[in-house]
Design a protein around this motif. Structure first.
Motif, PDB file in Angstrom:
ATOM      1  N   MET A 182       0.824  -1.190   0.000  1.00 53.00           N
ATOM      2  CA  MET A 182       0.000   0.000   0.000  1.00 53.00           C
ATOM      3  C   MET A 182       0.876   1.265   0.000  1.00 53.00           C
ATOM      4  N   ARG A 183       1.883   1.264   0.849  1.00 52.63           N
ATOM      5  CA  ARG A 183       2.761   2.424   0.943  1.00 52.63           C
ATOM      6  C   ARG A 183       3.476   2.679  -0.383  1.00 52.63           C
ATOM      7  N   LYS A 184       3.900   1.590  -1.039  1.00 57.23           N
ATOM      8  CA  LYS A 184       4.604   1.735  -2.316  1.00 57.23           C
ATOM      9  C   LYS A 184       3.690   2.337  -3.382  1.00 57.23           C
ATOM     10  N   ARG A 185       2.422   1.945  -3.351  1.00 52.79           N
ATOM     11  CA  ARG A 185       1.481   2.505  -4.332  1.00 52.79           C
ATOM     12  C   ARG A 185       1.319   4.004  -4.130  1.00 52.79           C
ATOM     13  N   LYS A 186       1.299   4.422  -2.870  1.00 53.98           N
ATOM     14  CA  LYS A 186       1.203   5.854  -2.584  1.00 53.98           C
ATOM     15  C   LYS A 186       2.433   6.579  -3.102  1.00 53.98           C
ATOM     16  N   LEU A 187       3.598   5.961  -2.892  1.00 55.27           N
ATOM     17  CA  LEU A 187       4.836   6.571  -3.381  1.00 55.27           C
ATOM     18  C   LEU A 187       4.814   6.715  -4.897  1.00 55.27           C
ATOM     19  N   ARG A 188       4.353   5.647  -5.573  1.00 61.05           N
ATOM     20  CA  ARG A 188       4.288   5.715  -7.039  1.00 61.05           C
ATOM     21  C   ARG A 188       3.297   6.781  -7.481  1.00 61.05           C
ATOM     22  N   GLY A 189       2.182   6.889  -6.781  1.00 62.91           N
ATOM     23  CA  GLY A 189       1.186   7.910  -7.119  1.00 62.91           C
ATOM     24  C   GLY A 189       1.739   9.310  -6.918  1.00 62.91           C
ATOM     25  N   SER A 190       2.426   9.510  -5.799  1.00 60.81           N
ATOM     26  CA  SER A 190       3.001  10.832  -5.561  1.00 60.81           C
ATOM     27  C   SER A 190       4.137  11.115  -6.538  1.00 60.81           C
ATOM     28  N   LEU A 191       4.819  10.071  -6.956  1.00 62.44           N
ATOM     29  CA  LEU A 191       5.871  10.227  -7.957  1.00 62.44           C
ATOM     30  C   LEU A 191       5.281  10.767  -9.261  1.00 62.44           C
ATOM     31  N   TYR A 192       4.135  10.210  -9.656  1.00 64.64           N
ATOM     32  CA  TYR A 192       3.471  10.675 -10.868  1.00 64.64           C
ATOM     33  C   TYR A 192       3.029  12.129 -10.712  1.00 64.64           C
ATOM     34  N   MET A 193       2.531  12.471  -9.543  1.00 64.38           N
ATOM     35  CA  MET A 193       2.122  13.859  -9.298  1.00 64.38           C
ATOM     36  C   MET A 193       3.326  14.799  -9.401  1.00 64.38           C
ATOM     37  N   ASP A 194       4.478  14.343  -8.882  1.00 66.16           N
ATOM     38  CA  ASP A 194       5.695  15.156  -8.993  1.00 66.16           C
ATOM     39  C   ASP A 194       6.069  15.384 -10.455  1.00 66.16           C
ATOM     40  N   GLU A 254      13.035  11.467 -17.026  1.00 70.18           N
ATOM     41  CA  GLU A 254      14.102  10.495 -16.767  1.00 70.18           C
ATOM     42  C   GLU A 254      14.133  10.095 -15.292  1.00 70.18           C
ATOM     43  N   GLU A 255      14.007  11.087 -14.412  1.00 68.08           N
ATOM     44  CA  GLU A 255      13.983  10.794 -12.976  1.00 68.08           C
ATOM     45  C   GLU A 255      12.760   9.950 -12.630  1.00 68.08           C
ATOM     46  N   PHE A 256      11.628  10.297 -13.229  1.00 67.92           N
ATOM     47  CA  PHE A 256      10.396   9.534 -12.994  1.00 67.92           C
ATOM     48  C   PHE A 256      10.592   8.075 -13.377  1.00 67.92           C
ATOM     49  N   GLU A 257      11.128   7.837 -14.560  1.00 65.23           N
ATOM     50  CA  GLU A 257      11.335   6.466 -15.032  1.00 65.23           C
ATOM     51  C   GLU A 257      12.305   5.706 -14.138  1.00 65.23           C
ATOM     52  N   ARG A 258      13.354   6.377 -13.711  1.00 63.28           N
ATOM     53  CA  ARG A 258      14.333   5.737 -12.844  1.00 63.28           C
ATOM     54  C   ARG A 258      13.719   5.377 -11.483  1.00 63.28           C
ATOM     55  N   PHE A 259      13.005   6.331 -10.881  1.00 55.03           N
ATOM     56  CA  PHE A 259      12.349   6.075  -9.593  1.00 55.03           C
ATOM     57  C   PHE A 259      11.290   4.987  -9.727  1.00 55.03           C
ATOM     58  N   TYR A 310      11.127   1.529  -7.732  1.00 51.40           N
ATOM     59  CA  TYR A 310       9.959   1.162  -6.921  1.00 51.40           C
ATOM     60  C   TYR A 310       9.430  -0.212  -7.332  1.00 51.40           C
ATOM     61  N   LEU A 311       9.325  -0.439  -8.635  1.00 56.52           N
ATOM     62  CA  LEU A 311       8.810  -1.726  -9.110  1.00 56.52           C
ATOM     63  C   LEU A 311       9.728  -2.880  -8.717  1.00 56.52           C
ATOM     64  N   LEU A 312      11.028  -2.664  -8.797  1.00 56.70           N
ATOM     65  CA  LEU A 312      11.983  -3.692  -8.381  1.00 56.70           C
ATOM     66  C   LEU A 312      11.841  -4.001  -6.892  1.00 56.70           C
ATOM     67  N   LYS A 313      11.688  -2.950  -6.113  1.00 56.20           N
ATOM     68  CA  LYS A 313      11.536  -3.127  -4.662  1.00 56.20           C
ATOM     69  C   LYS A 313      10.224  -3.850  -4.348  1.00 56.20           C
ATOM     70  N   ILE A 314       9.174  -3.501  -5.045  1.00 54.38           N
ATOM     71  CA  ILE A 314       7.882  -4.162  -4.842  1.00 54.38           C
ATOM     72  C   ILE A 314       7.999  -5.651  -5.144  1.00 54.38           C
ATOM     73  N   ARG A 315       8.636  -5.993  -6.248  1.00 49.62           N
ATOM     74  CA  ARG A 315       8.818  -7.415  -6.603  1.00 49.62           C
ATOM     75  C   ARG A 315       9.639  -8.146  -5.550  1.00 49.62           C
ATOM     76  N   GLU A 316      10.673  -7.490  -5.060  1.00 49.97           N
ATOM     77  CA  GLU A 316      11.525  -8.083  -4.032  1.00 49.97           C
ATOM     78  C   GLU A 316      10.711  -8.354  -2.756  1.00 49.97           C
ATOM     79  N   ILE A 317       9.910  -7.403  -2.372  1.00 51.81           N
ATOM     80  CA  ILE A 317       9.080  -7.559  -1.169  1.00 51.81           C
ATOM     81  C   ILE A 317       8.030  -8.643  -1.377  1.00 51.81           C
TER      82      ILE A 317
END
Length: 69
Positions: free
Chosen positions: A1-13, A22-27, A31-38
């Protein structure tokens, strides 16, 4: 849930031009890699819980008197 919020706020940024595309794509990729790991960690922990639950069930069946005390 927290990761989804981060991704959403990332899009807003990105929309507010606080970060570049480029920063958006990198972040986003990070995030997606971390989500898969978790998710993998969760699956591993669920399997461990199932294994321990089965072992406990076997012990209760084999040695019920120990669990009545």
């Amino acid at each position: 849930m927290r990761k989804r919020k981060l991704r959403g706020s990332l899009y807003m940024d990105l929309e507010e031009e606080l970060i570049t595309t480029e920063e958006f794509e990198r972040f986003r990729k990070n995030y997606l890699l971390k989500i898969r790991e978790i998710e993998k960690q969760i699956i591993t922990k669920q399997k461990t819980i199932e294994e321990l639950t089965e072992k406990l069930k076997i012990r209760v069946v084999l040695f019920p008197i120990l669990f009545l005390m």
